[in-house]
Enzyme design. Structure first.
Site, PDB file in Angstrom:
ATOM      1  N   SER A 447     -11.372  17.736   6.523  1.00 28.99           N
ATOM      2  CA  SER A 447     -12.021  19.045   6.593  1.00 28.99           C
ATOM      3  C   SER A 447     -12.508  19.358   7.994  1.00 28.99           C
ATOM      4  O   SER A 447     -12.821  20.501   8.283  1.00 28.99           O
ATOM      5  CB  SER A 447     -13.173  19.149   5.602  1.00 28.99           C
ATOM      6  N   HIS A 468      -5.848  21.298   2.968  1.00 23.52           N
ATOM      7  CA  HIS A 468      -7.297  21.158   2.799  1.00 23.52           C
ATOM      8  C   HIS A 468      -7.762  21.714   1.456  1.00 23.52           C
ATOM      9  O   HIS A 468      -7.877  22.927   1.280  1.00 23.52           O
ATOM     10  CB  HIS A 468      -8.010  21.871   3.964  1.00 23.52           C
ATOM     11  N   GLU A 480      -6.413  25.421   2.057  1.00 24.15           N
ATOM     12  CA  GLU A 480      -6.000  25.863   3.391  1.00 24.15           C
ATOM     13  C   GLU A 480      -4.801  25.016   3.795  1.00 24.15           C
ATOM     14  O   GLU A 480      -4.889  23.781   3.808  1.00 24.15           O
ATOM     15  CB  GLU A 480      -7.141  25.665   4.401  1.00 24.15           C
ATOM     16  N   ASN A 518     -14.690  26.657   6.573  1.00 27.63           N
ATOM     17  CA  ASN A 518     -15.856  25.894   7.015  1.00 27.63           C
ATOM     18  C   ASN A 518     -16.376  26.409   8.344  1.00 27.63           C
ATOM     19  O   ASN A 518     -17.564  26.346   8.625  1.00 27.63           O
ATOM     20  CB  ASN A 518     -15.520  24.404   7.111  1.00 27.63           C
TER      21      ASN A 518
HETATM   22  N1  LIG Z   1     -15.915  15.324  -0.307  1.00 26.22           N
HETATM   23  C1  LIG Z   1     -15.708  16.573   0.075  1.00 26.22           C
HETATM   24  O1  LIG Z   1     -16.499  17.488  -0.220  1.00 26.22           O
HETATM   25  C2  LIG Z   1     -14.453  16.917   0.831  1.00 26.22           C
HETATM   26  C3  LIG Z   1     -13.952  18.214   0.769  1.00 26.22           C
HETATM   27  C4  LIG Z   1     -12.756  18.498   1.431  1.00 26.22           C
HETATM   28  C5  LIG Z   1     -12.122  17.524   2.160  1.00 26.22           C
HETATM   29  N2  LIG Z   1     -12.651  16.281   2.218  1.00 26.22           N
HETATM   30  C6  LIG Z   1     -11.944  15.281   3.013  1.00 26.22           C
HETATM   31  O2  LIG Z   1     -11.220  14.423   2.148  1.00 26.22           O
HETATM   32  C7  LIG Z   1     -11.148  13.110   2.693  1.00 26.22           C
HETATM   33  C8  LIG Z   1     -11.686  12.111   1.689  1.00 26.22           C
HETATM   34  O3  LIG Z   1     -13.007  12.458   1.358  1.00 26.22           O
HETATM   35  P1  LIG Z   1     -13.728  11.862   0.086  1.00 26.22           P
HETATM   36  O4  LIG Z   1     -14.975  12.647  -0.084  1.00 26.22           O
HETATM   37  O5  LIG Z   1     -12.791  11.780  -1.041  1.00 26.22           O
HETATM   38  O6  LIG Z   1     -14.109  10.409   0.584  1.00 26.22           O
HETATM   39  P2  LIG Z   1     -14.419   9.100  -0.277  1.00 26.22           P
HETATM   40  O7  LIG Z   1     -15.263   8.256   0.582  1.00 26.22           O
HETATM   41  O8  LIG Z   1     -14.890   9.452  -1.632  1.00 26.22           O
HETATM   42  O9  LIG Z   1     -12.996   8.418  -0.442  1.00 26.22           O
HETATM   43  C9  LIG Z   1     -12.289   7.861   0.600  1.00 26.22           C
HETATM   44  C10 LIG Z   1     -11.414   6.749   0.041  1.00 26.22           C
HETATM   45  O10 LIG Z   1     -10.495   6.339   1.029  1.00 26.22           O
HETATM   46  C11 LIG Z   1     -10.348   4.950   0.918  1.00 26.22           C
HETATM   47  N3  LIG Z   1      -9.777   4.413   2.145  1.00 26.22           N
HETATM   48  C12 LIG Z   1     -10.377   4.109   3.292  1.00 26.22           C
HETATM   49  N4  LIG Z   1      -9.466   3.648   4.178  1.00 26.22           N
HETATM   50  C13 LIG Z   1      -8.276   3.656   3.559  1.00 26.22           C
HETATM   51  C14 LIG Z   1      -6.952   3.293   3.935  1.00 26.22           C
HETATM   52  N5  LIG Z   1      -6.713   2.794   5.134  1.00 26.22           N
HETATM   53  N6  LIG Z   1      -5.964   3.462   3.057  1.00 26.22           N
HETATM   54  C15 LIG Z   1      -6.204   3.958   1.825  1.00 26.22           C
HETATM   55  N7  LIG Z   1      -7.444   4.301   1.423  1.00 26.22           N
HETATM   56  C16 LIG Z   1      -8.455   4.144   2.267  1.00 26.22           C
HETATM   57  C17 LIG Z   1     -11.713   4.441   0.603  1.00 26.22           C
HETATM   58  O11 LIG Z   1     -11.674   3.165   0.018  1.00 26.22           O
HETATM   59  C18 LIG Z   1     -12.187   5.511  -0.375  1.00 26.22           C
HETATM   60  O12 LIG Z   1     -11.858   5.169  -1.700  1.00 26.22           O
HETATM   61  C19 LIG Z   1     -11.919  13.165   3.992  1.00 26.22           C
HETATM   62  O13 LIG Z   1     -11.019  13.422   5.034  1.00 26.22           O
HETATM   63  C20 LIG Z   1     -12.835  14.356   3.809  1.00 26.22           C
HETATM   64  O14 LIG Z   1     -13.206  14.971   5.021  1.00 26.22           O
HETATM   65  C21 LIG Z   1     -13.780  15.935   1.565  1.00 26.22           C
END
Ligand SMILES: NC(=O)c1ccc[n+]([C@@H]2O[C@H](COP(=O)([O-])OP(=O)(O)OC[C@H]3O[C@@H](n4cnc5c(N)ncnc54)[C@H](O)[C@@H]3O)[C@@H](O)[C@H]2O)c1
Length: 732
Positions: A447, A468, A480, A518
């Site tokens: 994001s 996104h 997005e 955002n």
């Molecule tokens: N949470 C939100 O509100 C939101 C909204 C839109 C986008 N995002 C984006 O989505 C992505 C994930 O966010 P999230 O909230 O799900 O995070 P999260 O922490 O819940 O999940 C991330 C996961 O990735 C895993 N991980 C770490 N390194 C890894 C690797 N090398 N290979 C495979 N898995 C691996 C972790 O073990 C974890 O389970 C981020 O880029 C975040 O910016 C998040």
């Protein structure tokens, strides 16, 4: 069947040798049947002719159906959109009402035979018929979506529906605009019978023959025409007087007010018409309906909602790229990297839509909880009766998970949703590129990180794109699709098509800090912090935003998103966009306090078991370094002005920076991604109603009082000078 064609223009009338008249809707110029003046006039001519044939006993029953894959999709929106005058609107309603009423004056049963989509005017035709039958095809859906366009069913629908299926059920359909399957329509009494789609014509003919036989039997001799006409003007069922129905209306109004804050006149008018026309003769009830429709159709709310409807439809028809020769790839196999909050959500959504999903994480427990998350969402769907248990289990089997890259060779697209760290993402993507086939698209769900910076780690940057999603994935409609400098049209089109296939609304943006939504939200949320610093209360700030129509106030939204995530996003924007995005001191203080927002039970508000329990009385003590000791009563207008203009100014900068090319992209993205009030038509459509000259002078005033963060974007200076609007300058 031997038929005598009596006419060749839409709808077509044919009478078969059994005395069944078939009226077939088949618009030669469109994919779907829509109703306009020409079609209705032709229908009316057929009905006059049929009345004569019925009198001569040459026709015993009339069937209305369609030669297309759908029945009738509704009235011609272009006509509705063009109406500015309430009197003209009411006249248009009376025109349709008259013609549909004549369906009952033919003198023989009339059967609507519905297969495929049947919306708005299509349902009103069915309601005006004496009998309704529908096919069991999953494509058969009936609904009255008028309320979503700020109007009401005005060709007799608002009047007839409660008389047919009762007030409670009728209001459910009229106020939600939702579509129901044929079996649900049968259960609620909207159709008399459901017949197999593959034997549709035969079954409809049999149904019609039975209706004709029953009616001849019941009548013995034919009723005189005047008597039939009288029947139609007699009151309907006496539902209007029951106390139960008054309660239903009262409760429905309470719900509408709670959900819409009174910003949408259509649901209120529907309640008024249904209430007032109770126990009235049909003619009177129709007149209430027509007048109400006239008033609604001329409102700016209706025009705005129709505008938003068009934006969505256009997004659905596009491919996301200008080059019309680009064919998007089909995604049958999807992999998701990272089984966290977003990865689990994306996997569940894809499986729900029939895509095979492979989840990969680096931790076993993460994979397990990702699968559990998906399972929980499916169970929710079963509980809400959106899916049968068997179907949910079946779809769940489409998801598998693990720690390795097994099965990655067959993937069509991989979405990366690992932790928000650039170096980790670059490594993970590079690794993935080695194990997928050459044509596989890699997408990132980041994001706040740069798509271009990630692409530079890759051997095939042309296959790399941003995808996104918003949190929670199953609820938020926007995706997005972020085009990096080297992303190919094929990658954009494939990702765009996948988003559509997942039921989302895609908006293509270029790479840039915070992409589109955002970026625009950043200054808005930050301004809420500055308002706190100026002494406004949490309630005053959030209520001003809600009164403007936002689904929740900015401080409540910060809690919802998570204080830690918001801080991180805010910091990225600050670093990328400079001082105008310097975090406001109260937001910094909140993040420093360790409060996490809703997920931790405390933010600006208190939460118990995930339920909001009002603003936390301690919050001002927690923020004491950054907010004055006592609340100051800031005017609602001032609060709202600062919040909304902060967004407009940033949207102008995003347009200037070429993040998107069209004003309508900003509006669609803000509505679908933040719940920006659809009745305002979108952020920039709203801005265009205030005009750029006024926006410029208000921003200058704010800049003087509050500093450089309100410095008007160059684009606003230019548009004010040229006296042009956003839509005029960024059309399409
Ligand atoms: N949470 C939100 O509100 C939101 C909204 C839109 C986008 N995002 C984006 O989505 C992505 C994930 O966010 P999230 O909230 O799900 O995070 P999260 O922490 O819940 O999940 C991330 C996961 O990735 C895993 N991980 C770490 N390194 C890894 C690797 N090398 N290979 C495979 N898995 C691996 C972790 O073990 C974890 O389970 C981020 O880029 C975040 O910016 C998040």
């Amino acid at each position: 069947m031997s038929t005598h064609p009596l006419s060749h223009t839409n709808p077509i009338l044919q009478v078969d040798d059994k005395g069944v008249a078939w009226i077939t809707f088949d618009d030669p110029e469109r994919k779907v049947n829509v109703l306009n003046k020409q079609v209705l006039t032709r229908l009316s001519e057929h009905l006059v002719e049929l009345r004569n044939l019925a009198l001569q006993s040459r026709v015993h029953v009339v069937v209305l159906w369609s030669a297309k894959s759908g029945f009738v999709a509704g009235a011609d929106l272009a006509v509705i959109e063009a109406i500015e005058d309430p009197a003209e609107g009411a006249e248009g309603a009376r025109f349709g009402q008259r013609i549909f009423r004549s369906l009952r004056e033919v003198g023989v049963p009339t059967v609507a035979a519905v297969h495929g989509i049947c919306l708005g005017g299509g349902v009103e035709i069915a309601l005006a018929c004496s009998h309704r039958v529908a096919s069991d095809s999953p494509s058969t859906k009936m609904g009255l979506p008028e309320v979503l366009l700020g109007i009401l069913p005005a060709w007799g629908g608002t009047t007839r529906l409660p008389r047919l299926i009762g007030v409670r059920r009728a209001l459910d359909l009229l106020l939600s605009g939702r579509q129901v399957s044929s079996s649900a329509a049968r259960r609620m009494g909207l159709v008399d019978e459901v017949v197999p789609a593959d034997l549709f014509r035969e079954k409809v003919a049999a149904f019609a023959a039975e209706a004709a036989a029953n009616s001849a039997e019941k009548r013995g001799a034919r009723r005189p025409f005047l008597k039939r006409l009288m029947d139609d003007t007699l009151p309907g069922r006496r539902w209007g007087l029951s106390i139960a129905n008054r309660v239903v209306l009262f409760m429905a109004k309470k719900r509408v007010m709670a959900q819409t804050g009174g910003h949408y006149p259509a649901p209120l008018k529907i309640l008024e018409v249904v209430g007032r026309s109770a126990n009235k003769p049909l003619a009177k009830a129709f007149e209430f309906e027509a007048k109400a429709a006239g008033e609604l159709v001329a409102t700016s709310v209706s025009k705005n909602l129709i505008h938003v409807f068009h934006l969505r439809e256009e997004a659905r028809k596009q491919t996301g790229v200008d080059d019309e020769t680009v064919e998007p790839g089909r995604v049958e196999y999807l992999a998701v990297l990272g089984a966290g909050v977003m990865g689990g959500g994306i996997a569940q959504l894809a499986a729900y839509r029939g895509v095979h999903v492979r989840m990969k994480d680096i931790r076993h427990d993460a994979v397990t909880s990702g699968l559990q998350h998906a399972r929980k969402l499916f169970t929710g769907l079963v509980k809400r009766r959106k899916l049968q248990r068997r179907e949910a289990d079946q779809r769940m089997t489409l998801i598998s998970g693990g720690l390795g890259y097994d099965g990655f060779l067959r993937q069509d697209l991989v979405v990366e949703a690992v932790v928000e760290k650039l170096d980790i993402k670059r490594i993970v993507l590079r690794e993935t590129e080695d194990v997928v086939r050459k044509g596989c698209i890699l997408a990132t769900n980041t994001s706040s990180l740069s798509v271009n910076e990630m692409a530079s780690a890759l051997a095939r940057p042309e296959n790399f794109v941003g995808m996104h999603f918003f949190n929670p994935v199953h609820r938020m409609p926007l995706v997005e699709v972020v085009r990096g400098a080297r992303t190919s049209d094929y990658a954009v089109a494939t990702t765009y098509a996948l988003a559509l296939a997942l039921g989302k609304v895609p908006v293509v943006t270029n790479d840039g800090p915070g992409f589109l939504v955002n970026r625009i939200l950043g200054p808005y949320l930050n301004e809420a912090g500055f308002l706190l610093a100026d002494g406004a209360s949490v309630e005053a700030i959030d209520s001003a935003a809600k009164k403007f129509g936002m689904p929740m106030g900015p401080l409540r939204l910060l809690d919802e998103v998570g204080v830690d995530i918001s801080r991180h996003a805010g910091q990225s924007l600050h670093e990328a966009l400079g001082d105008r995005l310097s975090p406001s001191p109260p937001l910094v203080a909140l993040a420093d306090s360790g409060r996490l927002g809703k997920k931790g039970g405390l933010g600006f508000y208190r939460y118990e078991s995930g339920k909001e329990k009002g603003p936390d009385p301690e919050i001002y003590a927690v923020l004491s370094r950054s907010v004055p000791p006592a609340r100051v009563a800031l005017e609602e207008r001032e609060i709202r002005g600062r919040l909304v203009l902060a967004m407009v100014n940033e949207a102008a900068r995003a347009l200037e920076a070429g993040i998107v090319q069209r004003a309508s992209d900003v509006d669609l993205a803000m509505i679908m991604g933040t719940g920006f009030p659809p009745f305002r038509g979108g952020l920039l459509r709203f801005a265009d109603t205030i005009h750029n000259r006024t926006i410029l002078s208000r921003l200058k005033e704010l800049e003087e009082r509050h500093g450089a963060r309100f410095a008007p974007a160059d684009l606003i200076h230019r548009l004010a000078r040229e006296n042009r609007g956003f839509y005029e300058s960024f059309p399409g």
